[in-house]
Every structure is written in structure tokens, then in C-alpha cells.
Design an enzyme around this catalytic site. Sequence first.
Site, PDB file in Angstrom:
ATOM      1  N   GLU A  33       7.999   2.297  14.367  1.00  0.00           N
ATOM      2  CA  GLU A  33       8.612   2.987  13.236  1.00  0.00           C
ATOM      3  C   GLU A  33       8.604   4.476  13.585  1.00  0.00           C
ATOM      4  O   GLU A  33       7.783   4.930  14.372  1.00  0.00           O
ATOM      5  CB  GLU A  33       7.786   2.775  11.964  1.00  0.00           C
ATOM      6  CG  GLU A  33       7.361   1.336  11.716  1.00  0.00           C
ATOM      7  CD  GLU A  33       8.119   0.659  10.595  1.00  0.00           C
ATOM      8  OE1 GLU A  33       9.316   0.963  10.445  1.00  0.00           O
ATOM      9  OE2 GLU A  33       7.524  -0.158   9.904  1.00  0.00           O
ATOM     10  N   ASN A  46       0.806  -1.226   0.000  1.00  0.00           N
ATOM     11  CA  ASN A  46       0.000   0.000   0.000  1.00  0.00           C
ATOM     12  C   ASN A  46       0.840   1.278   0.000  1.00  0.00           C
ATOM     13  O   ASN A  46       0.437   2.295  -0.535  1.00  0.00           O
ATOM     14  CB  ASN A  46      -0.992  -0.004   1.168  1.00  0.00           C
ATOM     15  CG  ASN A  46      -0.329  -0.221   2.515  1.00  0.00           C
ATOM     16  OD1 ASN A  46       0.842  -0.615   2.608  1.00  0.00           O
ATOM     17  ND2 ASN A  46      -1.075   0.015   3.582  1.00  0.00           N
ATOM     18  N   GLU A  71       4.612  -4.408  12.196  1.00  0.00           N
ATOM     19  CA  GLU A  71       3.581  -3.386  12.002  1.00  0.00           C
ATOM     20  C   GLU A  71       2.480  -4.068  11.196  1.00  0.00           C
ATOM     21  O   GLU A  71       2.584  -4.246   9.994  1.00  0.00           O
ATOM     22  CB  GLU A  71       4.177  -2.189  11.259  1.00  0.00           C
ATOM     23  CG  GLU A  71       3.396  -0.904  11.455  1.00  0.00           C
ATOM     24  CD  GLU A  71       2.224  -0.797  10.504  1.00  0.00           C
ATOM     25  OE1 GLU A  71       1.101  -1.157  10.926  1.00  0.00           O
ATOM     26  OE2 GLU A  71       2.417  -0.382   9.360  1.00  0.00           O
ATOM     27  N   CYS A  90      -3.532   0.285   6.914  1.00  0.00           N
ATOM     28  CA  CYS A  90      -3.655  -0.558   8.105  1.00  0.00           C
ATOM     29  C   CYS A  90      -4.237   0.185   9.309  1.00  0.00           C
ATOM     30  O   CYS A  90      -4.931  -0.410  10.133  1.00  0.00           O
ATOM     31  CB  CYS A  90      -2.304  -1.165   8.468  1.00  0.00           C
ATOM     32  SG  CYS A  90      -0.990   0.045   8.643  1.00  0.00           S
TER      33      CYS A  90
END
Length: 463
Positions: free
Chosen positions: A437, A126, A223, A257
Site C-alpha cells: 500500500e 481499526n 496486508e 497490525c
Amino acid sequence: FKMCPGRVLCKLPCSGEKEVDLAVQSAKAAFKIWSQMSGMERCRVMLEAARIIREQREEIATMETINNGKSIFEARVDIDISWQCLEYYAGLAGSLAGEHIQLPGGCFGYTRREPLGVCVGIGAWNYPFQIACWKAGPALACGNAMVFKPSPFTPISVVRLAEIFTEAGVPKGLFNVVQGGAATGQFLCHHPDVAKISFTGSVPTGMKIMEMAAKGIKPVTLELGGKSPLIIFSDCSLENAVNGALMANFLTQGEVCCNGTRVFVERKILDTFTKEVVKRTQKIKIGDPLLEDTRMGALINQAHLNRVQGFIKQAKEQGAEVLCGGDLYVPDDPKLKNGYYMRPCVLGNCKDDMTCVKEEIFGPVMSILPFDTEEEVLERANATKYGLAGGVFTRDIQKAHRVVAALKAGMCFINNYNASPVELPFGGYKSSGFGRENGRAAIEYYSQLKTVCVEMGDVESVF
């Protein structure tokens, strides 16, 4: 490149065990050089990479649009976030340090922050270019090398990133790209010379990554997916809340997400909010993602489009009402007729136990649920295995902070949604993964501490 929806763009050979080993060994050799450079030296190289990306913004954004199907408008934002990420970690590279601790009798200790070695990054389809920069930025700033595997659905733009790092002056092989699917990922995870794995993707795949990493005692950053709550209180700015709900559901065709796909609306404004959201959703321009006024492009592939359509069909069977969208969209332009387009969907009459409310759809589908009290909505919002994100819209700032403090989620938004400044850590709770992150927090996951204890006199033996 040109837009060819539904057609093969290019073919790349999958990297087998031999190619993965070559990539890792190449990265291992480059690591010996890069890790011995000062933080300021690494900073200058990373700043040059950021400059090149910024200078080639339009070219890379176009490549990313063709790579993924998102609108050029969004792709430009992704590229801007990417070079900002490299600039941010370039700035941190020169400041990474340990600490000095004074001990009794003139003795002292100190800590060294050291790189891990060859890190593996496995990206999702994505945000292909942006995710690669999110992983490479802190990894390289800390002195590591990286072997990156993009999704086989979006293999192209990360290769350009590797070329840019080389142009910027990193040692040859410091950032390597391998191509392939699950088998290639397995070779990377099992490789004895890989020190760490950072994965972005689905929960089931994240579980497999963790299992494979455990055999080598390799640290992982995961993640993963989400089914995030967006809570709209009646004292909100309605226009702002509607904008937030659209941002929380329809960016990148809903393939995000952290999207706030469970939209809880206080009952007293339910009808007004729903009517406005539906009106705005129906106006979203769908079509050729390379056109400036397009705001929603095509989904990633036919299988995923079918999956999203299946969720909508099941939602209707379980009693949800399709308030708008959800059907396939065929653009007027004949060259786009084979594209994987659908109209963004808003579902009403939703219940907490419906599949569309419980499972991650990863498409442009918003579920609206009414609530009556703050206590009630918090209990319902947290009743999920996921914990990636959450949001609240209200003019009551005390309530806003109270609600986000109670949300079991790693990334929370107050009166906005899906903002991802690189300065702020990003990651989830529960099944949405662990590790972070972005921000200074990412440094902790791409480095390790060494403690040194120094005796200034003679050692006193107890023997």
C-alpha cells in the site's frame, strides 16, 4: 450521531449475491468512462475529493470515533492521512506512463500502463476510513473502479467516502460500498468481473482470500497481522524510546497490525526503561473518545475485549508479571458504563515461548523482554512467522541501519514508530502478506503493463 458505548448504533442489511453483482456491474460501467479519461482529468476529480475531506475533517473524524471507538485526537490524524493519500495519488495520476525502447533497424517498442478493471477492497475495523482511502487512492489514479466492503463492525464512515467521491465528480458507481461479513466477501472474491482483490485483516482470513482468488487467477494484495519487534539499545535517548514504545503499543487501543508489541530492551537499562514505561502507561487518559484530553477509547466489541483479556490471563498463568493495567475500566460517566474499556497493560518477566509473545493480541498489551547482544536480539526478533514491521532505538546510526537491514520485516522504523506517510510503501514479509500500500509501489499493484513491438520494415519469414 452520539456516543452510545455497548449499544446498537445502526443496522445495515448485508449485501447478498444479487447486491454484490449489481455493485460490480455498476462499477464496471463506470470503469469504461473513468479509464478513458486522461490522468490529469482523474487528478482534478481526486483533488476535489481530498478537498472535501479536508474541509469536513471534524465531521468525518467524529463519525470515525463513533464508528470505531478511538479517540477524536487519533481520528483527526486518520482523516488527515486520508486526504493526503488522495492528494498524493492525484499527483501521480497525471504522470503514469510507459516507456519507449529503441530496437535495431529503426524498429521500436513501447509499454503502456493500463488499469486492471473492477478492483475489490476489503477493509479492517481499526482504520475504516483511512484503509478505504489507501486502497481507493492508487486504484482510482490508475483508472480502475472499486467495490469496497468495510468490516461489519465499522460500516458507517466508508459510506461517507463513497458520497464524497460522487460529490467530487467520479462517474456514478466508480466507488461502490457493499456491507456484510464473510459471505459478502466470498461473493466479491468469486465474481467473474472482479479483476483484483486488496485485503486488510487477519492471517487466517487472508489465506482464504488467496485461495478464492486463485480460482479466478486474480492478483491479490494482502496486508495481514504482525507481532513486530521493537529493539531498545542502552545508548538510546531513553525519553524518546519510551515515547516510541507507547506509540508502538497503545494507538487505537492497541488494535494496530504493525504495533511493536515485543519490546526487546538491553538488559543494562531494563529496570530504568520498564519503570518509566509503566509510569507513563498508568497516566494514559481513558474514557469518552470524543473528549479532547482522552488518549485511549474503547475496544471494538465485547468478544474482542474478552479475547484480549484471555491473553492476559494466559500470560499470567505462563509466568508473565502484570506490571500495570490489564483489568477492565469503568468510566465515571454513567452513559459510558457499557463501553468495552480496559486499562493498557505492560507485561514483564516475558519469555520468547509465551503465547503473549508469539501470538498477535491486537489490544493494548506490551510485552517487555531483556536482551544482551545485538546478534542475540536479531535472531530472536526474526524468530516469528510474521514480518510486518520492526523498530530500533539507538544513537548509533551505523548500528541502526545495520539492525533494520537484518530485520525480516517490510516496514522498519529508526528512532520512531508507527509513522505512516503516504509517500512510503507499506506492507509485510512472510505471513504478514505481500504487495504494498502507499508510495509509488502501490501503482504496480493496481495496473498492468502491455508491451507493443513495432516493425518498421517488411517481416522476414523463416518459413
